[in-house]
Design a protein around this motif. Sequence first.
Motif, PDB file in Angstrom:
ATOM      1  N   ILE A   1       0.835  -1.203   0.000  1.00 29.30           N
ATOM      2  CA  ILE A   1       0.000   0.000   0.000  1.00 29.30           C
ATOM      3  C   ILE A   1       0.871   1.255   0.000  1.00 29.30           C
ATOM      4  CG2 ILE A   1      -1.688   1.304   1.337  1.00 29.30           C
ATOM      5  CD1 ILE A   1      -2.825  -1.137  -0.084  1.00 29.30           C
ATOM      6  N   VAL A   2       1.937   1.224   0.799  1.00 33.13           N
ATOM      7  CA  VAL A   2       2.853   2.371   0.825  1.00 33.13           C
ATOM      8  C   VAL A   2       3.496   2.574  -0.541  1.00 33.13           C
ATOM      9  CG1 VAL A   2       5.004   3.246   1.826  1.00 33.13           C
ATOM     10  CG2 VAL A   2       3.281   2.197   3.296  1.00 33.13           C
ATOM     11  N   GLY A   3       3.885   1.458  -1.180  1.00 34.01           N
ATOM     12  CA  GLY A   3       4.477   1.565  -2.512  1.00 34.01           C
ATOM     13  C   GLY A   3       3.516   2.168  -3.512  1.00 34.01           C
ATOM     14  N   ILE A   4       2.237   1.738  -3.458  1.00 35.84           N
ATOM     15  CA  ILE A   4       1.246   2.285  -4.385  1.00 35.84           C
ATOM     16  C   ILE A   4       1.036   3.777  -4.117  1.00 35.84           C
ATOM     17  CG2 ILE A   4      -1.200   2.225  -4.995  1.00 35.84           C
ATOM     18  CD1 ILE A   4      -1.124  -0.781  -4.656  1.00 35.84           C
ATOM     19  N   GLY A   5       0.921   4.125  -2.843  1.00 38.69           N
ATOM     20  CA  GLY A   5       0.729   5.539  -2.523  1.00 38.69           C
ATOM     21  C   GLY A   5       1.908   6.397  -2.942  1.00 38.69           C
ATOM     22  N   LEU A   6       3.111   5.915  -2.688  1.00 34.94           N
ATOM     23  CA  LEU A   6       4.304   6.656  -3.084  1.00 34.94           C
ATOM     24  C   LEU A   6       4.401   6.773  -4.598  1.00 34.94           C
ATOM     25  CD1 LEU A   6       6.837   8.060  -2.024  1.00 34.94           C
ATOM     26  CD2 LEU A   6       8.018   5.869  -2.112  1.00 34.94           C
ATOM     27  N   THR A   7       4.055   5.686  -5.277  1.00 33.93           N
ATOM     28  CA  THR A   7       4.091   5.713  -6.745  1.00 33.93           C
ATOM     29  C   THR A   7       3.082   6.707  -7.299  1.00 33.93           C
ATOM     30  OG1 THR A   7       4.785   3.398  -6.768  1.00 33.93           O
ATOM     31  CG2 THR A   7       3.861   4.296  -8.797  1.00 33.93           C
ATOM     32  N   ALA A   8       1.858   6.705  -6.713  1.00 40.14           N
ATOM     33  CA  ALA A   8       0.840   7.652  -7.167  1.00 40.14           C
ATOM     34  C   ALA A   8       1.308   9.095  -6.960  1.00 40.14           C
ATOM     35  CB  ALA A   8      -0.464   7.402  -6.413  1.00 40.14           C
ATOM     36  N   ALA A   9       1.954   9.344  -5.834  1.00 37.45           N
ATOM     37  CA  ALA A   9       2.458  10.694  -5.582  1.00 37.45           C
ATOM     38  C   ALA A   9       3.536  11.086  -6.588  1.00 37.45           C
ATOM     39  CB  ALA A   9       2.998  10.790  -4.154  1.00 37.45           C
ATOM     40  N   VAL A  10       4.433  10.147  -6.901  1.00 35.49           N
ATOM     41  CA  VAL A  10       5.498  10.431  -7.872  1.00 35.49           C
ATOM     42  C   VAL A  10       4.905  10.686  -9.252  1.00 35.49           C
ATOM     43  CG1 VAL A  10       7.473   9.422  -9.065  1.00 35.49           C
ATOM     44  CG2 VAL A  10       7.272   9.197  -6.588  1.00 35.49           C
ATOM     45  N   ILE A  11       3.932   9.859  -9.635  1.00 34.96           N
ATOM     46  CA  ILE A  11       3.297  10.035 -10.944  1.00 34.96           C
ATOM     47  C   ILE A  11       2.608  11.395 -11.017  1.00 34.96           C
ATOM     48  CG2 ILE A  11       1.423   9.201 -12.410  1.00 34.96           C
ATOM     49  CD1 ILE A  11       2.158   6.382 -11.583  1.00 34.96           C
ATOM     50  N   TYR A  12       1.921  11.760  -9.951  1.00 30.50           N
ATOM     51  CA  TYR A  12       1.215  13.038  -9.939  1.00 30.50           C
ATOM     52  C   TYR A  12       2.200  14.210 -10.059  1.00 30.50           C
ATOM     53  CZ  TYR A  12      -1.531  16.966  -8.199  1.00 30.50           C
ATOM     54  OH  TYR A  12      -2.135  18.191  -8.055  1.00 30.50           O
ATOM     55  N   VAL A  13       3.287  14.146  -9.310  1.00 32.36           N
ATOM     56  CA  VAL A  13       4.276  15.224  -9.363  1.00 32.36           C
ATOM     57  C   VAL A  13       4.897  15.315 -10.753  1.00 32.36           C
ATOM     58  CG1 VAL A  13       6.492  16.011  -8.452  1.00 32.36           C
ATOM     59  CG2 VAL A  13       4.756  15.139  -6.904  1.00 32.36           C
ATOM     60  N   ARG A  14       5.226  14.161 -11.332  1.00 31.14           N
ATOM     61  CA  ARG A  14       5.804  14.184 -12.681  1.00 31.14           C
ATOM     62  C   ARG A  14       4.812  14.724 -13.704  1.00 31.14           C
ATOM     63  NH1 ARG A  14      10.338  11.222 -13.947  1.00 31.14           N
ATOM     64  NH2 ARG A  14      10.040  12.235 -15.962  1.00 31.14           N
ATOM     65  N   ALA A  15       3.530  14.372 -13.548  1.00 31.80           N
ATOM     66  CA  ALA A  15       2.530  14.804 -14.517  1.00 31.80           C
ATOM     67  C   ALA A  15       2.321  16.316 -14.484  1.00 31.80           C
ATOM     68  CB  ALA A  15       1.207  14.083 -14.258  1.00 31.80           C
ATOM     69  N   ILE A  16       2.257  16.890 -13.271  1.00 29.76           N
ATOM     70  CA  ILE A  16       1.986  18.327 -13.199  1.00 29.76           C
ATOM     71  C   ILE A  16       3.222  19.166 -13.460  1.00 29.76           C
ATOM     72  CG2 ILE A  16       0.079  17.956 -11.579  1.00 29.76           C
ATOM     73  CD1 ILE A  16       1.920  18.849  -9.341  1.00 29.76           C
ATOM     74  N   SER A  17       4.410  18.560 -13.327  1.00 31.36           N
ATOM     75  CA  SER A  17       5.639  19.326 -13.544  1.00 31.36           C
ATOM     76  C   SER A  17       6.236  19.118 -14.936  1.00 31.36           C
ATOM     77  CB  SER A  17       6.680  18.939 -12.482  1.00 31.36           C
ATOM     78  OG  SER A  17       6.996  17.553 -12.566  1.00 31.36           O
ATOM     79  N   ARG A  18       5.649  18.229 -15.746  1.00 33.17           N
ATOM     80  CA  ARG A  18       6.209  17.955 -17.071  1.00 33.17           C
ATOM     81  C   ARG A  18       5.959  19.140 -17.988  1.00 33.17           C
ATOM     82  NH1 ARG A  18       3.602  13.820 -17.998  1.00 33.17           N
ATOM     83  NH2 ARG A  18       5.076  12.329 -17.103  1.00 33.17           N
ATOM     84  N   ALA A  19       6.976  19.521 -18.741  1.00 33.99           N
ATOM     85  CA  ALA A  19       6.887  20.696 -19.612  1.00 33.99           C
ATOM     86  C   ALA A  19       6.591  20.337 -21.059  1.00 33.99           C
ATOM     87  CB  ALA A  19       8.180  21.501 -19.538  1.00 33.99           C
TER      88      ALA A  19
END
Length: 738
Positions: free
Chosen positions: A464-482
């Motif tokens: 569960i921690v891995g999924i949550g951490l992965t979701a957070a990383v994906i979200y950060v990459r998605a909103i910060s991608r140029a």
Amino acid sequence: MNAPQPVKGQASSEGRRQQSRSHGAPPAYGLRDLLTEIFYNRSLVMATLMIPIVAGIAASFFLPTIYDVTARLLVLVSREHVAGGELGSAGFGQSFDAQARIVQAEAQILRSRALREAAVNRIGPEKIYPKIAAGIGPDDPNTLKIKAAEELDQDLEIQLVPSTNVISINYEHPSPQIAADLVNILIELYLTQRQDIFSDVTPEVLTEELNRLEREIVDVDTRLASLRELTGVSDLDVQRAALIGRYNQLETQQIGAGVDTEALFAKVAELERSISRIPETVDLFVEDGNTDALNNAMDSVRQLEQERARLADRYREGSRFIREIDERLDVARRILETFRAIRLDRERKGRNTVYDSLLQQIILLEGERQSVEAKLGALESALDITQKQLRDLDDAESSYRQLQLKRIVLVESYTQYAGRVQQERLARALESAFEDPTIRVIEQAQVPVEGRNIRIQVLFLSFIVGIGLTAAVIYVRAISRAVFISAEGAHRALDLHVFAIDEKRSSGPLNLFMEMNRLYFMLDPPIADDYCVIMQIVGAAPGEGSSTIAREFALVAAQQIAGDVLLLDLNTSGRGQFDVIAEELSDRFGDPGPAEDTTVSTRSLWRASSQALDQGRQIVDMSLHRLGASNLIVSRIDPESVAASGTVQLSTSDRFWHSLHGNFRLVIIDSPSLIRNYDGLTVSKRADASMLVISAERTRKPVAELLRDRVTENDGYVSAVIFNGRRRYIPSIFYRLL
């Protein structure tokens, strides 16, 4: 999805801006977007997901197996559970109202610190908690026992079974034998301590209370004796009456002295008024001396000397009263010396005897007044002393009364406790002879065979921690991608219809031709005999494939339209469309022929700077060439004329654009990129529709948004966005499911 139709004719500027944004709501985020982000960042996703999982797997191997043991006790209510309350109070002899309170009292005995420490010492703290023992070391056994007992308090669960008189004891430990032994030893120690508490003939609480009361009675007697010795008073009432009588007597004397003082003041004032009207000397007609005045002064001195002798017997030398009489005596002696020194005029003048008599009376009254004032001061001092003695007596009386009352209460309580002790002795003797034990062990702790561990829970939590951490990383990459990685993302960012060209399909001529054929039918330009449709293809930066798309789209349009199609190349630098087709693509497009003789005013499209014209430089020379026998015509800019013209810009004249009508059905404009120059923006307001080309993973979002806004601000109409080089990050098996 079908894009809006290109607008025929020149619409208003405001209408064209509104059309550029009337493409419907952007697509909502869905499962495809999520999978795209996951597979696009697959390496990061795998690393982020696996780190907690691997850590959880590693931790699960070090987790020990825990063994649970349980024991149960039954509490039977007997006379020993009767609470006597506070002896000497109204609640004496009252019992508990509910059995639950009795069971809770027994549970408190089980939870006592002494029991825990005794159980830990019996087995050994280093066996029960080896980690704590390793941390403290063998040099501090007392601290080890205390820490072990505190840890046992956290691990040991003593619970009351609801609606019963049963106490449940639960304990868990990595060693099954230690867990069972510890619980059984705790029960054994509990039964022993309970027997010590309840089976004593004279209960410890009663005995301690009796001793305490006895000590307090002795202490009160000692304090009373000290108070009598300190105050020197044996009977407070008699002493108070004597002090009050003395105070009243002094107060009466003070009032009398005050009245005498006022009377003396009045007499002295009256004599002073009288003497002020009498002359000090009188005329004498016979020879006479001052014998009478001298005798009077001498009498005054003698009287004052007698008064001083009387005061010397009552007061010490140097006191205020002795000093005052000495001062009066000095005054009288000076007067006497004055009379003796007077030289009488035997013929005319002499002392006035009346004056001298009044003066002598004033002196005597002043002495008497000062004596009364001294007496008044002494009375005031005596009153203050007596009043202070009364206050001290009040304080001593308050403490004395409190101590006496406390002694009466203590003696009464002591008598009651002594009677209670006798009752308890008889009651305990009877109970020990006839009653059964009140605590029954209904289940002892047994050594468990199977234990439990939390490895599954740890693994699940790490997942569960891995999924949550992965979701957070994906979200950060998605909103910060140029840059853009999907057509849906480009649609949401630009709010325009997006036509995607896959990377694999853009690699081969046949695949690219099929993609352009699909784009043509999606756009479906309204071709008419009396109107030339102008479509612009422009990119934000070089290398995004806008020239290739414009060339292939023109080839498809030429095959679909029964009329000439013009591929208008506006790039003045580098290889143009004419050169690429002639050198590389003549087998597909045909060989470029000679310049066409048309009515198109090609020279009016360009304009040179005024400085170039003054220097005699020519305007850019552009020619139109038919490709083979097809209806596709491509423009060619003479590079020598470009070099000769210096700075080249598109003309603002409408002559060239009007000349296109009647010669072509469709014009495809290959505009230079926005970064290279702004000619594409100049052309956008002449075109019926503009298509923006962006490259996957290359074109930056701010650049694409800037290109869209600039085209719209120049009265252009953006009909679609061509998303070139799209990659399908999601595997085909998932695409089929989507």
